[in-house]
Design a protein around this motif. Sequence first.
Motif, PDB file in Angstrom:
ATOM      1  N   CYS A 223      -4.009   1.778  -2.607  1.00  0.00           N
ATOM      2  CA  CYS A 223      -4.190   0.678  -1.664  1.00  0.00           C
ATOM      3  C   CYS A 223      -4.026  -0.663  -2.384  1.00  0.00           C
ATOM      4  O   CYS A 223      -4.803  -1.018  -3.265  1.00  0.00           O
ATOM      5  CB  CYS A 223      -5.562   0.754  -1.001  1.00  0.00           C
ATOM      6  SG  CYS A 223      -5.893  -0.671   0.042  1.00  0.00           S
ATOM      7  N   ALA A 224      -3.023  -1.420  -1.981  1.00  0.00           N
ATOM      8  CA  ALA A 224      -2.726  -2.697  -2.642  1.00  0.00           C
ATOM      9  C   ALA A 224      -3.716  -3.785  -2.235  1.00  0.00           C
ATOM     10  O   ALA A 224      -3.922  -4.741  -2.985  1.00  0.00           O
ATOM     11  CB  ALA A 224      -1.303  -3.129  -2.298  1.00  0.00           C
ATOM     12  N   VAL A 225      -4.328  -3.627  -1.064  1.00  0.00           N
ATOM     13  CA  VAL A 225      -5.305  -4.628  -0.612  1.00  0.00           C
ATOM     14  C   VAL A 225      -6.562  -4.536  -1.466  1.00  0.00           C
ATOM     15  O   VAL A 225      -7.075  -5.547  -1.962  1.00  0.00           O
ATOM     16  CB  VAL A 225      -5.629  -4.438   0.886  1.00  0.00           C
ATOM     17  CG1 VAL A 225      -6.757  -5.361   1.320  1.00  0.00           C
ATOM     18  CG2 VAL A 225      -4.381  -4.682   1.738  1.00  0.00           C
TER      19      VAL A 225
ATOM     20  N   HIS B  32      -7.025   0.551   4.157  1.00  0.00           N
ATOM     21  CA  HIS B  32      -7.669  -0.195   3.069  1.00  0.00           C
ATOM     22  C   HIS B  32      -9.161   0.143   3.004  1.00  0.00           C
ATOM     23  O   HIS B  32     -10.012  -0.737   2.937  1.00  0.00           O
ATOM     24  CB  HIS B  32      -7.455  -1.712   3.231  1.00  0.00           C
ATOM     25  CG  HIS B  32      -6.168  -2.064   3.906  1.00  0.00           C
ATOM     26  ND1 HIS B  32      -4.956  -1.582   3.471  1.00  0.00           N
ATOM     27  CD2 HIS B  32      -5.900  -2.814   5.000  1.00  0.00           C
ATOM     28  CE1 HIS B  32      -3.989  -2.028   4.265  1.00  0.00           C
ATOM     29  NE2 HIS B  32      -4.556  -2.768   5.202  1.00  0.00           N
TER      30      HIS B  32
ATOM     31  N   CYS C 285       0.851  -1.190   0.000  1.00  0.00           N
ATOM     32  CA  CYS C 285       0.000   0.000   0.000  1.00  0.00           C
ATOM     33  C   CYS C 285       0.891   1.245   0.000  1.00  0.00           C
ATOM     34  O   CYS C 285       1.992   1.221   0.562  1.00  0.00           O
ATOM     35  CB  CYS C 285      -0.885   0.026   1.256  1.00  0.00           C
ATOM     36  SG  CYS C 285      -2.168  -1.237   1.242  1.00  0.00           S
TER      37      CYS C 285
ATOM     38  N   CYS D  22      -2.124   2.674   5.900  1.00  0.00           N
ATOM     39  CA  CYS D  22      -3.322   2.512   5.069  1.00  0.00           C
ATOM     40  C   CYS D  22      -4.340   1.632   5.790  1.00  0.00           C
ATOM     41  O   CYS D  22      -3.994   0.606   6.351  1.00  0.00           O
ATOM     42  CB  CYS D  22      -2.931   1.874   3.735  1.00  0.00           C
ATOM     43  SG  CYS D  22      -4.319   1.699   2.599  1.00  0.00           S
TER      44      CYS D  22
HETATM   45 ZN    ZN Z   1      -4.328  -0.412   1.787  1.00  0.00          ZN
END
Ligand code: ZN
Length: 354
Positions: free
Chosen positions: A296-298, A290, A283, A288
Amino acid sequence: MNLTELGGWSTTCDRAFAPWAEAGFEAGRVALEHRGAYRLLTPAGELSAEIAGQFRHQAADSQAFPAVGDWVVIQRQDEGTHAVIHAVLPRQSEFVRKAAGGKTEGQVVATNVDTVFLVTGLDGDFNLRRLERYLVAAWESRATPVVVLNKADTCDNLADCLDQVASVAIGVPVHAVSAATEVGLEQLVPYLGAGQTVALIGSSGVGKSTLTNHFLGSQQQTTQSVREDDSRGRHTTTGRHLLPLPSGALLIDTPGMRELQLWTTSEGLEATFADIEAFAEDCRFRDCRHQGEPGCAVEAAIAAGDLSGDRLHSYHKLQREQQWLDQRHDARAALNSKRRWKTIHKAMRDHYKE
Ligand SMILES: [Zn+2]
Ligand SMILES: Nc1nc2c(ncn2[C@@H]2O[C@H](COP(=O)(O)OP(=O)(O)OP(=O)(O)O)[C@@H](O)[C@H]2O)c(=O)[nH]1
């Protein structure tokens, strides 16, 4: 039986018990607790027991009291058939949940457990979100979780169910069994070696008693006698008990829980949601949440189909529950310290008055 045969006796117990042993005290393991009356397994046999007045007086909170699985320091009385409990030896693990009802209090379900069997039924009981909750509590307990999917005989899409469970029980062994038809139970044997303590945890009706009876085998009567022997003779299946199995393991059977509310807050959430934690490393913001933050990588993982949205939702829900608990714990700690200072100030005033 000697101490190690009764399971859960650690080197920490050894050290903590040494001064007591020197003073002539003995040790026993709590097999049953019912309204302040205890049954203990000891090297000298089974004893009834109660708590010493001084212990009761000094106990910080309900969690300090002896619970099933605990090693306790005792003094025998009444020609050795009854004992008084003076102390609880350090716990290697403890499974704690929030007490039912409105009370903000932890309830110790089982202690000194090596393996927790999280039992769930592959019938109507099957619920991944609830399993996540049990996993958080199990990791918090410091015992090793194992998922037992019972009632495999009622399931006609077993492979699919196993896939789903594997996606939430990360790094946790999962075994599909049928206690009723006795299929797959050999998978559980390795956890039940001599001196090992295993606790069965799960909602009502998932088959914990059926599993217990299977493991007890021909010694099934033991259950009965533990119940009948209880101090007031009124003990029912609603209690928790520690049962020695023919294999030499000790099994803690717990009554079904309608709902498991978390109590402790440390690494259980991270351990259970290791996949989310791993995505979160990418992220953009280190803190973060989420929840719509840029980069945001999630949430990107959910969009790409690598993570289920339900799982993130469940994570947020349990996280909020833990934040609430943290606040309560802080409030309680503040209150305790306030009380303590009040006592100290009073003692000082009294001192100067004199
Ligand atoms: Zn995130
Ligand atoms: N079909 C099927 N039924 C099972 C199996 N195991 C248990 N049952 C049934 O499920 C019901 C509940 O089983 P119990 O062993 O009493 O469940 P429990 O988890 O001990 O329930 P509580 O005592 O309320 O906590 C009983 O009617 C069992 O016969 C199984 O593997 N397959």
